[in-house]
Design a protein around this motif. Structure first.
Motif, PDB file in Angstrom:
ATOM      1  N   SER A   1      -4.856  -4.048  31.997  1.00 44.23           N
ATOM      2  CA  SER A   1      -5.094  -3.619  33.377  1.00 44.23           C
ATOM      3  C   SER A   1      -6.449  -2.922  33.482  1.00 44.23           C
ATOM      4  O   SER A   1      -7.050  -2.515  32.481  1.00 44.23           O
ATOM      5  N   VAL A   2      -6.903  -2.769  34.712  1.00 44.14           N
ATOM      6  CA  VAL A   2      -8.159  -2.089  34.966  1.00 44.14           C
ATOM      7  C   VAL A   2      -8.056  -0.624  34.547  1.00 44.14           C
ATOM      8  O   VAL A   2      -8.990  -0.061  33.971  1.00 44.14           O
TER       9      VAL A   2
ATOM     10  N   ASN B   1     -10.439 -11.849  34.680  1.00 47.16           N
ATOM     11  CA  ASN B   1     -10.601 -10.894  33.580  1.00 47.16           C
ATOM     12  C   ASN B   1     -11.994 -10.270  33.595  1.00 47.16           C
ATOM     13  O   ASN B   1     -12.157  -9.074  33.339  1.00 47.16           O
TER      14      ASN B   1
ATOM     15  N   ASN C   1     -12.132  -7.827  36.496  1.00 43.23           N
ATOM     16  CA  ASN C   1     -11.447  -6.589  36.114  1.00 43.23           C
ATOM     17  C   ASN C   1     -12.341  -5.716  35.227  1.00 43.23           C
ATOM     18  O   ASN C   1     -12.367  -4.492  35.373  1.00 43.23           O
TER      19      ASN C   1
ATOM     20  N   GLU D   1     -14.954  -4.074  37.405  1.00 44.64           N
ATOM     21  CA  GLU D   1     -14.353  -2.999  38.199  1.00 44.64           C
ATOM     22  C   GLU D   1     -14.120  -1.766  37.323  1.00 44.64           C
ATOM     23  O   GLU D   1     -14.368  -0.629  37.749  1.00 44.64           O
ATOM     24  N   ALA D   2     -13.660  -1.970  36.096  1.00 42.52           N
ATOM     25  CA  ALA D   2     -13.450  -0.843  35.178  1.00 42.52           C
ATOM     26  C   ALA D   2     -14.777  -0.172  34.843  1.00 42.52           C
ATOM     27  O   ALA D   2     -14.852   1.065  34.748  1.00 42.52           O
TER      28      ALA D   2
ATOM     29  N   ARG E   1     -15.757   1.968  37.860  1.00 39.04           N
ATOM     30  CA  ARG E   1     -14.937   3.185  37.958  1.00 39.04           C
ATOM     31  C   ARG E   1     -15.282   4.215  36.876  1.00 39.04           C
ATOM     32  O   ARG E   1     -15.147   5.409  37.096  1.00 39.04           O
TER      33      ARG E   1
END
Length: 140
Positions: free
Chosen positions: A82-83, A112, A115, A118-119, A122
């Protein structure tokens, strides 16, 4: 019947003097209108590539994505896909000079990679580079 040979006409005469006159006029025209120089150079500004010495290269964080959707950060597997799991692993490694290298398997899904991006966003990583690789398991 008249068996006398016909009178043959003389061979056609080719007068080269007018041809030579025209060639001389063209040659004089070219000599007067052409600029002559001894050296002809083309100025080129070639690109220069300098590799940064290892001490000046930014610190790299390598995020590997396998074709099965598994992640590994710096060759150590990430628990979960998961992220949030990626953010928890990337956040302690993130600083302003760190560069994230996303090295995805050629058959990894686009989701993938999204994701992973995005990680990275963040966790505060703004320098991201992409690479493609053949099938490989994380941590190997």
């Amino acid at each position: 019947m008249n068996f006398k040979p016909r009178s043959t006409s003389p061979e056609p005469e080719i007068n080269l003097i007018p041809f030579i006159d025209v060639l001389l006029v063209v040659l004089i025209f070219l000599m007067l209108t052409t600029t002559w120089s001894r050296l002809t150079e083309i100025q080129l500004n070639l690109p220069v590539a300098d590799a940064n010495p290892p001490s000046q290269r930014p610190r790299q964080i390598v995020l590997t994505i396998t074709s099965q959707g598994q992640y590994a950060v710096n060759k150590s597997p990430v628990g979960g896909s998961s992220v949030g799991a990626l953010v928890s692993v990337l956040t302690p490694l993130a600083d302003k000079d760190a560069m994230l290298v996303i090295s995805a398997d050629a058959s990894a899904t686009h989701q993938n990679v999204i994701n992973a991006m995005e990680a990275a966003r963040r966790s505060g990583l703004s320098k991201i580079t992409f690479a493609a690789q053949s099938a490989e398991t994380p941590g190997s």
